[in-house]
Structures are given as C-alpha cells and as structure tokens.
Design a protein around this motif. Structure first.
Motif, PDB file in Angstrom:
ATOM      1  N   GLY A  81      42.913  42.708  35.945  1.00 11.74           N
ATOM      2  CA  GLY A  81      44.025  42.527  35.025  1.00 11.74           C
ATOM      3  C   GLY A  81      43.625  41.541  33.947  1.00 11.74           C
ATOM      4  O   GLY A  81      42.542  40.954  33.988  1.00 11.74           O
ATOM      5  N   SER A 113      48.387  44.605  34.383  1.00 11.97           N
ATOM      6  CA  SER A 113      47.623  45.128  35.510  1.00 11.97           C
ATOM      7  C   SER A 113      48.223  46.459  35.925  1.00 11.97           C
ATOM      8  O   SER A 113      49.429  46.686  35.765  1.00 11.97           O
ATOM      9  CB  SER A 113      47.661  44.140  36.692  1.00 11.97           C
ATOM     10  OG  SER A 113      47.073  44.717  37.851  1.00 11.97           O
ATOM     11  N   SER A 140      43.425  50.927  35.106  1.00 10.73           N
ATOM     12  CA  SER A 140      42.781  49.630  35.284  1.00 10.73           C
ATOM     13  C   SER A 140      41.587  49.383  34.380  1.00 10.73           C
ATOM     14  O   SER A 140      40.984  48.317  34.447  1.00 10.73           O
ATOM     15  CB  SER A 140      42.333  49.470  36.755  1.00 10.73           C
ATOM     16  OG  SER A 140      43.455  49.371  37.595  1.00 10.73           O
TER      17      SER A 140
END
Length: 373
Positions: free
Chosen positions: A131, A162, A185
């Motif tokens: 993240g 995230s 991601s």
C-alpha cells in the motif's frame, strides 16, 4: 557547419511539454473528431479572438498536488507481527518470511506472492499486501485579470491506499491517514487511486467554494475535463501533449499560432466527448508547439457560447503565462497555478516528519495521537 537547434523551454527534469513521437505521427489518433464545429476543416487557420469579447471578470483556478509519504505493507488479522517475523528464527516455514525472486517479485512463507508486473496475489492466510500512505492537497486561486490573484480555498487529505480488505485508518502523532480501497495492488493502481482521490477532492472543493461564494465564476481546472464535465462554467487546461488528436493539416494550424491566438473549436470523443481548442501563450522558443495549451469545454455548449468562452479565455491566459526564470514549466504553468502549487506543497507538511511518524505508528508508538480527518 554548425547545427541549428532550439532548446525546449521546459526544465528537462520534467516530462516534455510535447511528446516527440506524437508530433511525428500526427495523423494517428483513435478519437472521433468533428473538425467543422467553428470553421470547415479545409479552412482552418489561426483565430484572433474578437476584441469586443472581454476576459472573464473573475477566473477561478483549481489545482492539486500529491506526495507518497511511505510505501508500506498491510497485514490481515491473525498474520504474525511483521516486526517479530523479521527476527523470528527459521522453523521450516511456519513463520512468514519474504524473499525476492530475480524478476523483483516477493514471495512469503504464508503463500502470498507477487508477479513480475507488480500484481500481488494472496494465499490461504491473506498475506501481506502493499500500500501507499500519501498526502494530497487541493486549492483554488481567485484571479481578477489585471488586479490580483489570491488563494481562497485549500484542503489537505492524507490516505492509505491498499487493495487489502483489512486495511484500516492509520493514526500517527503527525496526522491521520484514512484507509481507501484501490482496485489492485500494483504500484500503478495505487497511484491511480491516489490521483482519482485528488481529482475528486478538487471537484468537491470547487463545488463547495462556489456554493459559499454564491457565484458562478468561470472555473479553470488543471488537467483534462474528464470526470468534471458536470461542473457549470468549467474549462479543462492541459499543459502537456501526449496524444496527437488532430490530423496533419489541422495540426499545422497549431504550429502557425502566434501568442494570443487559438485554433478553431473542434469536438472530440474517446471514452467521453468534449469540445476543445488550442491556444498559444507567449514563449521565448521556436520549438514545435512551444507555449501551446489545450482547453476543453462541455460537449453540451452551443456554438455561440463556445466561441465567446474560447475568445474570453484566449484574452485572459497570455497575461497569466509563467516566466522561465521563476518556473521551469513556463509559460504553460500559469503564474497563479505555480503559486498555488507552492502553497499546497507547503501545506502537505514535512515529509520526513510524516515518515518518522508512520514508522513509529507501525511499532505502535503513538503518544498523543492526532485524529483521522
């Protein structure tokens, strides 16, 4: 024989104002174009704005800045504490461990791994997911042509982006980071989520300021109008050119523009429709398209309103053009935009302080926490 050349006025540390490959392939475009909106395509020529059309009495300019304060990993409930995992002895893979493969992908003992393109996939235990903790700020500067420019609204937002469903708000001694979901991601996806949040912050701030001020002053938003076409009396302002939208004959008109003139208005549609025109600002350079910006307006405006808007802005923009000894992105980066960006970067806060606060919060060292905003 000495080679003749010109120097691009933009600082080379920034992306070029004009993509050279796009210039070489001006016939290539996927956009649907209507070049006959103001003049027939075969009659395109530089347009001098009507001297009887005045610049706007007040011009609002909205812009934003962003910064990644830290890259981090988020863990699912029940995962081993990352600090403990880093020091735990090897016991046959029972503790989460991480290693990097040759292509830059991370693999952990609990089954989480990343492919080489940065997409992270989780195994049975959920696994750590990447993240970014980021700060962004949006602001509005109010310009009265020939009089003054002053910031009238600023808002700062700090967020944790995230794809993990377990990500929660982060509270630190220096500021709070609200958890926001990213689609995936990969780093590109995390940055896209950050940029989308900043764009929405600018929109919300503009709507709120106009409501509080009780007016409908013309609003210039830095960047394309995408996602902001619903805002009344709003124009997108594009400083860099990554795509060649015009066919070669009409693109040649852009090259012939003099400072303070514009191209005819045209309509273009990709995944969304908008009117557009190019304007040349004063630029001390002979490079292709030097000082050229693109303006975008709603596809729903009638021709008379469009011409008046384009002429009014073409009168207003040259006096606001940036100067190269103050701004490496002059003249496209307007003086009010440059000043607003400096203010917003200051309002982001000290990056080193925020980074240290995030490190401390990750170890649960949180004296006198600051609430999330």
């Amino acid at each position: 024989m000495t080679t003749a050349f010109t120097v691009d006025p933009w600082d080379p540390s920034y992306t070029a104002a004009l993509n050279a490959e796009a210039l070489a392939e001006l016939d290539a475009t996927s956009a649907q174009l209507d070049l006959d909106v103001e003049l027939p395509a075969a009659e395109w020529r530089p347009v001098t704005p009507d001297p009887g059309t005045a610049p706007p009495d007040v011009l609002l300019i909205a812009d934003g800045v962003r910064r990644i304060d830290a890259r981090l990993w988020t863990y699912a409930p029940g995962d081993a504490d990352p600090a403990q995992a880093a020091t735990a002895p090897s016991n046959g893979g029972s503790a989460p461990t991480a290693a990097m493969s040759g292509n830059g992908a991370f693999a952990s003992g609990n089954g989480a791994f990343a492919s080489g393109n940065g997409d992270f996939l989780a195994g049975g235990g959920g696994g750590p997911m990447p993240g970014i903790a980021a700060s962004c700020a949006a602001g509005i500067v109010r310009c009265v042509p020939g009089v003054a420019a002053e910031p009238v609204a600023v808002e700062v937002s700090r967020s944790l982006f995230s794809a993990s469903p377990y990500a929660t708000d982060i509270v630190t001694t220096a500021g709070g980071y609200r958890a926001r979901r990213a689609a995936r991601s990969g780093m590109d996806d995390l940055v896209l989520a950050l940029q989308s949040h900043l764009a929405q912050l600018e929109v919300d701030l503009a709507i709120r300021h106009r409501a509080e001020a009780g007016g409908d002053d013309l609003l210039l938003v830095d960047g394309p109008l995408r996602g902001r076409t619903h805002l009344p009396r709003t124009v997108g302002y594009i400083k860099t050119h990554h795509t060649a939208y015009l066919p070669a004959p009409q693109a040649a008109t852009v090259s012939r523009l003099r400072p303070g003139t514009r191209t005819p208005i045209f309509l273009m549609g990709t995944s969304w429709r908008r009117h557009a025109w190019y304007v040349r600002l004063p630029a001390p350079s002979g490079t292709p398209w030097a000082g050229v910006v693109r303006c975008e307006a709603s596809a729903d405006l009638g021709l008379d309103a469009l011409i008046q808007l384009a002429d009014s802005l073409t009168h207003a923009l040259p006096p606001l053009a940036g100067v190269d000894y103050k701004d490496p992105r002059a003249p496209q980066n307007l003086v009010p935009i440059g000043g607003l960006e400096r203010l917003l970067r200051h309002r982001l806060g000290d990056a080193r302080l925020l980074y240290r606060a995030l490190r401390a919060a990750s170890r649960e060292e949180r004296p006198a926490p600051v609430p999330v905003r």
